[in-house]
Design an enzyme around this catalytic site. Structure first.
Site, PDB file in Angstrom:
ATOM      1  N   HIS A   1      61.431 -61.903  40.451  1.00  0.00           N
ATOM      2  CA  HIS A   1      62.671 -61.147  40.596  1.00  0.00           C
ATOM      3  C   HIS A   1      63.685 -61.684  39.592  1.00  0.00           C
ATOM      4  CE1 HIS A   1      61.675 -60.103  45.110  1.00  0.00           C
ATOM      5  NE2 HIS A   1      60.723 -59.745  44.274  1.00  0.00           N
TER       6      HIS A   1
ATOM      7  N   TYR B   1      63.110 -54.598  18.490  1.00  0.00           N
ATOM      8  CA  TYR B   1      61.678 -54.467  18.183  1.00  0.00           C
ATOM      9  C   TYR B   1      60.783 -55.247  19.132  1.00  0.00           C
ATOM     10  CZ  TYR B   1      61.049 -59.108  16.112  1.00  0.00           C
ATOM     11  OH  TYR B   1      60.931 -60.457  15.938  1.00  0.00           O
TER      12      TYR B   1
ATOM     13  N   GLU C   1      52.032 -59.066  48.331  1.00  0.00           N
ATOM     14  CA  GLU C   1      51.760 -58.150  47.222  1.00  0.00           C
ATOM     15  C   GLU C   1      50.312 -58.222  46.732  1.00  0.00           C
ATOM     16  OE1 GLU C   1      53.849 -56.048  47.009  1.00  0.00           O
ATOM     17  OE2 GLU C   1      55.902 -56.794  46.849  1.00  0.00           O
TER      18      GLU C   1
END
Ligand code: 13P
Length: 231
Positions: A96, A115, A75
């Site tokens: 993950h 929130y 990645e």
């Protein structure tokens, strides 16, 4: 940047990786981590278990994609592109984690049902469109989902959390996982009410004022509670 500085940075990355697996936000050979360093960045190697990974296994990469050492994470493109496009960020963490990935498998964003979603910088934690792991398409989708945010989900894949420091990115990834877990649980009672954009604006402004979750309250940020001398 001295050799001692670089060694300390590599050791700190190994420590965060072990904590990712130790706290359960990552497992197996999934996940990767990068840290801006000098003219480029340091990144975890591909497919090396964190419990055997050593500081010297961390790969030094330049922004043109060249590297020194082991094969970098598959990645590396989204790590490179995020660090290149986000001068506010020095750390990219991908994992993950189970509940964030559960929500991402449905291509759902996490809405403002609580929130704390504001901690990632907006009214939702977006979910990036699916693209094959390791591709430029995944990097492009991640960058779009992260616009103005410190975290996003990756469709049918996992999550990305960002920070200025390794600690901040780790903290963000843990919060994203907690929120995703809460969201999955909340959905078992039906669709929850969602906080309004105006309320979330107030929440985000208040969080910024207080460095919420990331540091001591700046002086003058709280007009009611004040520290006093002991005794
Ligand atoms: P790497 O071991 O190549 O970093 O890949 C793990 C992963 O999570 C891919 O998305």
């Amino acid at each position: 940047m001295t050799i001692a500085d670089e060694h300390a940075a590599r050791s700190a990355m190994v420590d965060i990786c072990r904590r990712m697996n130790g706290t359960g936000i990552n497992q197996g050979n999934a996940g990767n981590l990068s840290l801006r360093h000098g003219d480029g960045f340091l990144i975890t190697p591909s497919s090396l278990a964190y419990d055997v990974m050593q500081p010297e296994d961390i790969v030094a990469m330049a922004f043109d994609g060249t590297y020194v050492g082991r094969r970098p994470s598959s990645e590396w493109r989204f790590h490179r592109d995020i660090l290149k496009n986000r001068p506010d960020i020095d750390v990219v963490l991908h994992c993950h984690s189970v509940y964030a990935t559960t929500v991402a498998c449905h291509h759902k964003a996490i809405p403002a049902f609580h929130y704390m979603v504001g901690l990632a910088g907006g009214t939702t934690i977006r979910c990036a469109a699916y693209a094959t792991f390791g591709t430029q398409a995944l990097s492009d989708a991640a960058l779009t989902a992260l616009e103005g945010r410190l975290a996003c989900l990756l469709g049918q894949h996992g999550q990305i959390s960002l920070g200025k420091t390794l600690e901040q990115a780790f903290h963000m990834a843990t919060e994203v996982e907690t929120l995703a877990r809460l969201y999955v649980q909340v959905l078992t009672l039906g669709e929850p009410p969602i906080l309004s954009d105006e309320e979330m604006e107030r929440v985000i402004a208040q969080m910024k004022r207080m460095s919420y979750g990331f540091g001591p309250e700046p002086e003058g940020s709280n007009d009611v509670a004040r520290p006093r001398a002991a005794g």
